[in-house]
Scaffold this active site. Structure first.
Site, PDB file in Angstrom:
ATOM      1  N   LEU A 326       2.515   0.070   0.705  1.00  0.00           N
ATOM      2  CA  LEU A 326       2.759  -1.467   0.325  1.00  0.00           C
ATOM      3  C   LEU A 326       1.999  -1.680  -1.023  1.00  0.00           C
ATOM      4  O   LEU A 326       2.576  -2.491  -1.713  1.00  0.00           O
ATOM      5  CB  LEU A 326       1.832  -2.205   1.360  1.00  0.00           C
ATOM      6  CG  LEU A 326       2.458  -2.243   2.770  1.00  0.00           C
ATOM      7  CD1 LEU A 326       1.468  -3.113   3.520  1.00  0.00           C
ATOM      8  CD2 LEU A 326       3.768  -3.200   2.875  1.00  0.00           C
ATOM      9  N   GLY A 327       1.191  -0.866  -1.330  1.00  0.00           N
ATOM     10  CA  GLY A 327       0.498  -1.159  -2.773  1.00  0.00           C
ATOM     11  C   GLY A 327      -0.767  -0.226  -2.932  1.00  0.00           C
ATOM     12  O   GLY A 327      -1.010   0.673  -1.987  1.00  0.00           O
ATOM     13  N   GLN A 328      -1.386  -0.411  -3.958  1.00  0.00           N
ATOM     14  CA  GLN A 328      -2.652   0.403  -4.264  1.00  0.00           C
ATOM     15  C   GLN A 328      -3.716  -0.296  -4.804  1.00  0.00           C
ATOM     16  O   GLN A 328      -3.322  -0.983  -5.733  1.00  0.00           O
ATOM     17  CB  GLN A 328      -2.282   1.572  -5.340  1.00  0.00           C
ATOM     18  CG  GLN A 328      -3.258   2.579  -5.439  1.00  0.00           C
ATOM     19  CD  GLN A 328      -2.589   3.996  -6.015  1.00  0.00           C
ATOM     20  OE1 GLN A 328      -1.215   4.004  -5.808  1.00  0.00           O
ATOM     21  NE2 GLN A 328      -3.468   4.717  -6.645  1.00  0.00           N
ATOM     22  N   PHE A 331      -9.756   1.288  -4.254  1.00  0.00           N
ATOM     23  CA  PHE A 331     -10.191   2.238  -3.338  1.00  0.00           C
ATOM     24  C   PHE A 331      -9.137   3.130  -2.670  1.00  0.00           C
ATOM     25  O   PHE A 331      -9.975   3.989  -1.859  1.00  0.00           O
ATOM     26  CB  PHE A 331     -11.550   1.519  -2.436  1.00  0.00           C
ATOM     27  CG  PHE A 331     -12.740   1.340  -3.226  1.00  0.00           C
ATOM     28  CD1 PHE A 331     -13.588   2.440  -2.867  1.00  0.00           C
ATOM     29  CD2 PHE A 331     -12.787   0.355  -4.129  1.00  0.00           C
ATOM     30  CE1 PHE A 331     -14.748   1.902  -3.769  1.00  0.00           C
ATOM     31  CE2 PHE A 331     -14.000   0.333  -4.778  1.00  0.00           C
ATOM     32  CZ  PHE A 331     -14.999   1.043  -4.432  1.00  0.00           C
ATOM     33  N   ASP A 445     -14.220  -8.201  -7.916  1.00  0.00           N
ATOM     34  CA  ASP A 445     -12.707  -7.666  -8.667  1.00  0.00           C
ATOM     35  C   ASP A 445     -11.696  -8.794  -8.167  1.00  0.00           C
ATOM     36  O   ASP A 445     -10.717  -8.373  -7.792  1.00  0.00           O
ATOM     37  CB  ASP A 445     -12.692  -6.392  -7.893  1.00  0.00           C
ATOM     38  CG  ASP A 445     -11.663  -5.657  -8.983  1.00  0.00           C
ATOM     39  OD1 ASP A 445     -11.286  -5.969  -9.922  1.00  0.00           O
ATOM     40  OD2 ASP A 445     -11.013  -4.656  -8.406  1.00  0.00           O
TER      41      ASP A 445
END
Ligand SMILES: *[C@@H]1O[C@H](CO)[C@@H](O)[C@H](O)[C@H]1NC(C)=O
Ligand SMILES: *[C@@H]1O[C@H](CO)[C@@H](O)[C@H](O)[C@H]1NC(C)=O
Ligand SMILES: *[C@@H]1O[C@H](CO)[C@@H](O)[C@H](O)[C@H]1NC(C)=O
Ligand SMILES: *[C@@H]1O[C@H](CO)[C@@H](O)[C@H](O)[C@H]1NC(C)=O
Ligand SMILES: *[C@@H]1O[C@H](CO)[C@@H](O)[C@H](O)[C@H]1NC(C)=O
Ligand SMILES: *[C@@H]1O[C@H](CO)[C@@H](O)[C@H](O)[C@H]1NC(C)=O
Ligand SMILES: *[C@@H]1O[C@H](CO)[C@@H](O)[C@H](O)[C@H]1NC(C)=O
Length: 541
Positions: A326-328, A331, A445
């Site tokens: 799905l994504g990055q 972490f 973040d």
């Protein structure tokens, strides 16, 4: 995880130059309008006059940005436009630009009359259809006295001394003087005086103007303050210190940069993930405490309903098949999974597996499992005992915000109303993190890829991997600086000073992205100087 890379100091300095620019020696622009006086004759030809006026203002603004003073002239005859603007001598360049921006909004209120002047508390602006640059006296010159009386018997004398000193000093000092005179016999009171002649006025004109201004102001006494609004100068006295700290020492920014160089050189190892950079500064005692906590936590989790079997998650994601990615995040990589009972989940496979990093993992589990809000991604559990560290989240079909706002076709599905709702959602989630009394959390973040959207395009804040609760460090000073460059608050980057404001700064950058649809630090020129903050600042100017 990629290998740690040491980033050269110069890159950090470039970043700081960019981030600190708008914050450079920023004090008080004193941009309140004090008096606007407009001409009484109607302008001759509106079309021409207006375009000349705009050209003059543009020209002056460009000069203000570099020298805090500007004169310009456009056109000729009836329709000519002459303009002058100046900031008072105690304003920094940044404050000057802010004050001038306000003046520029006020002066056009004089339309459709020829000319006008506006006195703000930090700057002055005037426009006419003739050249008035050398004028220093006129029928409208007058003083406006404060309505409070200063009871101190020594005040009158000190005010007189301060005013006369300013008249004597200014003509030999580029037309500018600032004075502070103690009030004798009264403990710690003072009189503060500011005098400023327009730079186009001659030294003798300046002196004459200030002599008139100071004489008018002496008539104000024993009022606690007064302002003289003259043709060629401005003068003010007060028993309260309205003056900005002396600018031009220029060292405050330098000092910040130096601090950072030292900090960076001494301790920092910069780690670059794919899109994120953060550096950590290890504090052994906290690290140890965290390890102890982590072991305790592991036990608790093992027995709790939060625990997922590694094999279950492996199966759910088809052994972490690329097709399910799905994504990055910072972490780890996130995969879509389907549990045996049909529930859809998102599984975050953390980059790190060594014991040392595991502390962060447990920290994340600990924090997220204790907070719940409609605008925060829900943590369902984790796999803590298996060969890898895995986190299990609710599945959100619409992926993250960056997939929408930075994609020209998908961006069309987000109209202003939807964007506004997303912004409100992010803010509500963030307020919850900051003000939830049980575990106050600074996210650290906030950025588009950390905002997920549910099927109704409702915003949910994700990735608490970098979060630490206030409880862990009551001094508010973080032991680790983490985040994404370009979204980090200058004071956080420079001093590691971590408060909720760091998130608010990042949120500000994110809002700019949501509104403009362009990505911070990813402009066409792919040039750091084009960071969205600077871009916006330039447009604002
Ligand atoms: C004002 O100037 C424009 C452009 O030169 C001209 O077209 C217009 O007729 C003028 N208006 C008057 C009232 O003189
Ligand atoms: C401002 O006007 C002057 C002439 O009055 C001209 O020389 C100068 O180039 C102009 N500056 C800008 C930035 O337009
Ligand atoms: C300025 O404008 C007024 C009103 O249009 C006009 O009467 C006057 O002559 C103009 N002054 C100059 C110097 O052109
Ligand atoms: C501004 O000053 C003028 C005199 O130059 C005066 O007539 C006017 O009332 C003042 N305006 C305000 C709002 O104080
Ligand atoms: C005095 O001036 C202040 C602001 O300049 C104003 O708010 C206040 O109402 C004034 N008080 C009186 C008694 O006029
Ligand atoms: C000195 O200033 C402080 C704060 O402005 C005030 O509280 C104190 O009373 C002053 N001392 C004297 C002797 O006036
Ligand atoms: C200052 O100059 C103005 C305008 O010429 C005049 O009306 C006023 O009386 C002068 N003030 C003093 C105190 O001389």
């Amino acid at each position: 995880m990629k290998k740690p890379i040491l980033i050269p100091d110069i890159i950090i300095i470039i970043f700081l130059e960019i981030l600190l620019l708008p914050n450079e020696i920023h004090a008080d622009p004193r941009s309140q309008t004090f008096n606007l006086t407009c001409g009484t004759q109607l302008i001759y030809n509106r079309t021409i006059t207006l375009s000349n006026f705009v050209a003059t203002m543009e020209n002056i603004s460009a000069q203000i940005r570099t020298s805090r003073f500007g004169i310009a002239a456009t056109g000729s005859g009836h329709d000519a436009n002459y303009g002058l603007a100046q900031c008072y001598g105690d304003l920094s360049l940044v404050d000057c630009v802010l004050c001038h921006a306000e003046a520029r909004n006020i002066l056009p209120l004089c339309y459709p009359f020829t000319g006008g002047r506006v006195y703000l508390d930090g700057c002055f602006m005037r426009a006419q259809n003739y050249s008035f640059f050398q004028e220093y006296t006129g029928p409208n010159d007058h003083a406006v006295c404060g309505n409070r009386t200063q009871q101190d018997p020594g005040f009158r004398n000190s005010a007189r001394r301060g005013l006369l000193k300013a008249v004597a000093d200014a003509p030999n000092n580029n037309g500018f003087a600032r004075e502070q005179v103690g009030v004798s016999g009264s403990g710690n009171g003072s009189v503060y005086v500011l005098a400023d002649c327009w730079k186009s006025v001659s030294a003798s004109g300046c002196r004459a103007c200030l002599e008139n201004a100071s004489a008018s102001l002496l008539g104000c006494l024993p009022a606690s303050g007064g302002r003289a609004l003259n043709t060629g100068c401005f003068m003010r006295y007060s028993d309260a210190n309205f003056l900005n700290p002396v600018p031009g020492n220029g060292s405050s920014r330098g000092r910040i940069v130096v601090t950072v160089i030292i900090t960076v050189s001494a301790v920092a190892v910069l780690i670059i993930g794919t899109s994120i950079g953060y550096y950590m500064w290890k504090n052994r005692t906290i690290e140890k405490k965290r390890k102890g906590d982590a072991e305790k936590l592991a036990k608790i989790l093992n027995d709790s309903s939060l625990n997922f079997k590694y094999s279950t998650l492996e199966k759910a994601t088809s052994s972490f098949d690329k097709a399910n990615k799905l994504g990055q995040g910072g972490f780890g990589i996130v995969y879509k999974g389907v549990l045996p009972d049909g529930r859809e989940i998102a599984v975050k496979r953390l980059f790190f597996n060594n014991k040392h990093r595991a502390a962060d993992f447990y920290n994340e589990v600990n924090i997220i499992s204790s907070v719940e809000h409609k605008n925060l991604v829900k943590l369902l559990g984790c796999s803590c005992s298996g060969p890898e560290s895995l986190l299990v989240y609710e599945f959100l079909p619409n992926k993250s915000l960056d997939h929408f706002i930075f994609d020209s076709s998908k961006a069309k599905t987000l109209n202003w109303e939807k964007r506004f709702k997303i912004i409100i959602g992010i803010v509500e989630g963030l307020v919850y993190l900051h003000e939830n009394t049980k575990t106050r959390i600074i996210h650290r973040d906030i950025k588009a890829s950390n905002i997920l959207l549910d099927f109704r395009l409702r915003a949910k804040i994700a990735d608490f991997g970098l979060a630490r609760s206030f409880q862990e460090d009551k001094s508010h000073i973080s032991t680790a600086i983490a985040g994404t460059l370009g979204y980090m608050a200058p004071e956080y980057l420079a001093h590691g000073r971590l408060t909720e404001k760091a998130d608010v700064y990042s949120l500000g950058v994110l809002l700019l992205e949501i509104v403009t649809g362009s990505q911070n630090n990813r402009t066409k020129a792919s040039n750091y100087t084009d960071s969205i903050v600077i871009f916006t600042w330039k447009k604002f100017q």
